[in-house]
Design a protein around this motif. Structure first.
Motif, PDB file in Angstrom:
ATOM      1  N   PRO A  52       0.805  -1.232   0.000  1.00 42.17           N
ATOM      2  CA  PRO A  52       0.000   0.000   0.000  1.00 42.17           C
ATOM      3  C   PRO A  52       0.838   1.283   0.000  1.00 42.17           C
ATOM      4  O   PRO A  52       1.947   1.312   0.535  1.00 42.17           O
ATOM      5  CB  PRO A  52      -0.803  -0.093   1.307  1.00 42.17           C
ATOM      6  CG  PRO A  52      -0.765  -1.529   1.686  1.00 42.17           C
ATOM      7  CD  PRO A  52       0.526  -2.079   1.151  1.00 42.17           C
ATOM      8  N   SER A  53       0.273   2.324  -0.581  1.00 42.46           N
ATOM      9  CA  SER A  53       0.925   3.641  -0.611  1.00 42.46           C
ATOM     10  C   SER A  53      -0.108   4.677  -1.024  1.00 42.46           C
ATOM     11  O   SER A  53      -0.946   4.397  -1.878  1.00 42.46           O
ATOM     12  CB  SER A  53       2.046   3.642  -1.644  1.00 42.46           C
ATOM     13  OG  SER A  53       2.472   4.958  -1.937  1.00 42.46           O
ATOM     14  N   THR A  54      -0.050   5.840  -0.421  1.00 43.55           N
ATOM     15  CA  THR A  54      -0.844   6.969  -0.925  1.00 43.55           C
ATOM     16  C   THR A  54       0.105   8.001  -1.514  1.00 43.55           C
ATOM     17  O   THR A  54       0.093   8.286  -2.711  1.00 43.55           O
ATOM     18  CB  THR A  54      -1.684   7.616   0.198  1.00 43.55           C
ATOM     19  OG1 THR A  54      -2.521   6.620   0.758  1.00 43.55           O
ATOM     20  CG2 THR A  54      -2.541   8.754  -0.342  1.00 43.55           C
ATOM     21  N   ARG A  55       0.986   8.546  -0.640  1.00 42.51           N
ATOM     22  CA  ARG A  55       1.828   9.683  -1.054  1.00 42.51           C
ATOM     23  C   ARG A  55       2.729   9.353  -2.239  1.00 42.51           C
ATOM     24  O   ARG A  55       2.777  10.087  -3.223  1.00 42.51           O
ATOM     25  CB  ARG A  55       2.730  10.105   0.117  1.00 42.51           C
ATOM     26  CG  ARG A  55       2.002  10.718   1.234  1.00 42.51           C
ATOM     27  CD  ARG A  55       2.759  10.469   2.538  1.00 42.51           C
ATOM     28  NE  ARG A  55       1.849  10.651   3.629  1.00 42.51           N
ATOM     29  CZ  ARG A  55       0.943   9.747   3.981  1.00 42.51           C
ATOM     30  NH1 ARG A  55       0.848   8.585   3.354  1.00 42.51           N
ATOM     31  NH2 ARG A  55       0.119  10.004   4.960  1.00 42.51           N
ATOM     32  N   THR A  56       3.467   8.272  -2.102  1.00 43.36           N
ATOM     33  CA  THR A  56       4.487   7.972  -3.109  1.00 43.36           C
ATOM     34  C   THR A  56       3.834   7.625  -4.446  1.00 43.36           C
ATOM     35  O   THR A  56       4.226   8.140  -5.494  1.00 43.36           O
ATOM     36  CB  THR A  56       5.376   6.807  -2.622  1.00 43.36           C
ATOM     37  OG1 THR A  56       5.736   7.060  -1.266  1.00 43.36           O
ATOM     38  CG2 THR A  56       6.613   6.675  -3.473  1.00 43.36           C
ATOM     39  N   ARG A 105       7.265  -0.488  -5.683  1.00 41.94           N
ATOM     40  CA  ARG A 105       7.287  -0.639  -4.216  1.00 41.94           C
ATOM     41  C   ARG A 105       7.009  -2.100  -3.908  1.00 41.94           C
ATOM     42  O   ARG A 105       6.137  -2.713  -4.519  1.00 41.94           O
ATOM     43  CB  ARG A 105       6.230   0.240  -3.552  1.00 41.94           C
ATOM     44  CG  ARG A 105       6.051  -0.138  -2.079  1.00 41.94           C
ATOM     45  CD  ARG A 105       5.202   0.813  -1.313  1.00 41.94           C
ATOM     46  NE  ARG A 105       5.875   2.098  -1.141  1.00 41.94           N
ATOM     47  CZ  ARG A 105       5.459   3.026  -0.296  1.00 41.94           C
ATOM     48  NH1 ARG A 105       4.391   2.833   0.438  1.00 41.94           N
ATOM     49  NH2 ARG A 105       6.105   4.165  -0.193  1.00 41.94           N
ATOM     50  N   HIS A 133      14.191   4.028   0.690  1.00 39.85           N
ATOM     51  CA  HIS A 133      13.104   4.811   0.083  1.00 39.85           C
ATOM     52  C   HIS A 133      13.749   6.116  -0.400  1.00 39.85           C
ATOM     53  O   HIS A 133      13.536   7.190   0.155  1.00 39.85           O
ATOM     54  CB  HIS A 133      12.034   5.079   1.137  1.00 39.85           C
ATOM     55  CG  HIS A 133      10.715   5.541   0.599  1.00 39.85           C
ATOM     56  ND1 HIS A 133      10.551   6.036  -0.686  1.00 39.85           N
ATOM     57  CD2 HIS A 133       9.494   5.602   1.194  1.00 39.85           C
ATOM     58  CE1 HIS A 133       9.279   6.366  -0.849  1.00 39.85           C
ATOM     59  NE2 HIS A 133       8.617   6.107   0.263  1.00 39.85           N
ATOM     60  N   GLN A 136      11.861   9.458  -1.087  1.00 47.01           N
ATOM     61  CA  GLN A 136      11.374  10.147   0.116  1.00 47.01           C
ATOM     62  C   GLN A 136      12.502  10.972   0.742  1.00 47.01           C
ATOM     63  O   GLN A 136      12.294  12.129   1.130  1.00 47.01           O
ATOM     64  CB  GLN A 136      10.833   9.140   1.130  1.00 47.01           C
ATOM     65  CG  GLN A 136      10.312   9.787   2.416  1.00 47.01           C
ATOM     66  CD  GLN A 136       9.084  10.651   2.195  1.00 47.01           C
ATOM     67  OE1 GLN A 136       8.129  10.198   1.578  1.00 47.01           O
ATOM     68  NE2 GLN A 136       9.094  11.883   2.692  1.00 47.01           N
ATOM     69  N   PRO A 268       7.618  11.310   7.385  1.00 46.64           N
ATOM     70  CA  PRO A 268       7.350  10.918   5.987  1.00 46.64           C
ATOM     71  C   PRO A 268       5.915  10.480   5.754  1.00 46.64           C
ATOM     72  O   PRO A 268       5.460  10.435   4.607  1.00 46.64           O
ATOM     73  CB  PRO A 268       8.309   9.734   5.774  1.00 46.64           C
ATOM     74  CG  PRO A 268       8.556   9.176   7.151  1.00 46.64           C
ATOM     75  CD  PRO A 268       8.494  10.355   8.078  1.00 46.64           C
ATOM     76  N   GLY A 269       5.194  10.167   6.848  1.00 45.80           N
ATOM     77  CA  GLY A 269       3.831   9.671   6.722  1.00 45.80           C
ATOM     78  C   GLY A 269       3.838   8.215   6.280  1.00 45.80           C
ATOM     79  O   GLY A 269       4.849   7.729   5.758  1.00 45.80           O
ATOM     80  N   PRO A 270       2.736   7.504   6.417  1.00 49.53           N
ATOM     81  CA  PRO A 270       1.551   7.952   7.152  1.00 49.53           C
ATOM     82  C   PRO A 270       1.832   8.040   8.658  1.00 49.53           C
ATOM     83  O   PRO A 270       2.625   7.275   9.178  1.00 49.53           O
ATOM     84  CB  PRO A 270       0.518   6.857   6.835  1.00 49.53           C
ATOM     85  CG  PRO A 270       1.302   5.665   6.417  1.00 49.53           C
ATOM     86  CD  PRO A 270       2.586   6.145   5.853  1.00 49.53           C
TER      87      PRO A 270
END
Ligand code: CP
Length: 314
Positions: A52-56, A105, A133, A136, A268-270
């Motif tokens: 899972p990833s949102t930002r990247t 990823r 990463h 990031q 870096p989140g989340p």
């Protein structure tokens, strides 16, 4: 192979880190969303996110599209990997489909390197297991650069990274990058979550040290970066309780008073709100968590152009 892959910060020279930060910085000054450039017109990019990833993921997608590329997204659970296809076969399949670049990823450390062996075109690591990463870390460098000159040789900066260091690919890439630039990194966390081989992260003239107490390192910090507790990577219970963790290592109102006025607070989140970062920290002007997300798009635009050997013209 034409172009360049970025699997680790080790794939970059110091001058390239600088060039990428300066390119991303000028993009952030010169283009206003939804402006689009033509730098990558005619290029096909595939985003393979097996984790899972949102930002990247979204920032790579937006970055590709703003540069004029066609971007195809394949979620890990929708790829033939779930039917047993190996990383190598998956890479050869996508290579045969004539993509110009892949962003990957994966939960396994080393998977992007393995993918790159068979893909034969540039591959960008978007986070592999407990490995690295790099995009990031470069985004974090851009975020800091917008407040102070991270390339000036006047004095080494003090970068304090607190949290789940043993499982943090973000910490690994950040420690390598900041030490490559000649700065000092202090890794702070409980022994059970501490990086086992901090010296292996030192590059260039910088240094890495470790500590299990946070407060004494805040006073001299230029950047305080909190990390997420990565329970999904803990084989057994390694943090006694989230309350105890938050008290010892969380950023809160009491610790805001110890952090210099000129310092930057990052994550870096989340974020696990209430554990690594308390609500009041978000309201503090030193908190740059949302700016890190915004800067991620500009850094990934610079990276895509770099990997494909294209000149960014705004
Ligand atoms: N920082 C980061 O990697 O966030 P995502 O997991 O949302 O991509």
């Amino acid at each position: 192979m034409k172009g360049r892959s970025l699997i680790s910060i080790d794939d970059l020279r110091t001058a390239e880190v600088r060039d990428l930060v300066l390119s991303a910085d000028s993009l952030s000054n010169d283009i206003t969303p939804p402006d689009r450039l033509t730098t990558l017109t005619g290029c096909f990019i595939v985003l393979m996110f097996y984790e899972p990833s949102t930002r990247t993921r979204v920032s790579f997608e937006v970055a590709g599209e703003r540069l004029g590329a066609d971007v195809v997204n394949i979620a890990g659970d929708a790829s033939s990997v779930v039917k047993g296809e190996s990383i190598a076969d998956n890479a050869m399949t996508l290579s045969a489909l004539s993509f110009d670049l892949a962003v990957i990823r994966h939960s396994e450390t080393g998977a992007p390197k393995e993918f790159a062996r068979y893909f034969e075109r540039p591959v960008l690591n978007a986070g592999d297991g407990v490995g690295e990463h790099p995009s990031q870390a470069l985004t974090d460098a851009l975020t800091a650069y917008r407040y102070f000159d991270i390339f000036a040789k006047k004095r080494p900066l003090s970068i304090v990274i607190v949290g789940d260091l043993a499982h943090s690919r973000v910490a690994h890439s950040n420690a390598k990058m900041w030490t490559m630039l000649g700065h000092g990194v202090t890794l702070v966390g409980p022994k059970s979550l501490m990086e086992k081989n901090p010296k292996s992260l030192v590059r260039g003239k910088g240094h890495v040290k470790t500590a299990d107490e946070l407060d004494e390192h805040l006073k001299g910090a230029d950047v305080v970066m909190a990390l997420r507790i990565q329970r999904e990577r803990h084989g057994r219970k390694v943090v006694p309780s989230t309350g105890e963790y938050a008290k010892k290592y969380g950023l809160n109102a009491r610790r805001l008073k110890m952090i210099p006025e000129t310092a930057l607070i990052m994550h870096p989140g989340p974020v696990n709100r209430g554990i690594e970062v308390q609500e009041e920290v978000y309201d503090d002007p030193r908190c740059k968590i949302n700016e890190q997300v915004e800067n991620g798009v500009f850094m990934r635009m610079a990276l895509l152009a770099w990997a494909l050997g294209r000149k960014l013209e705004v």
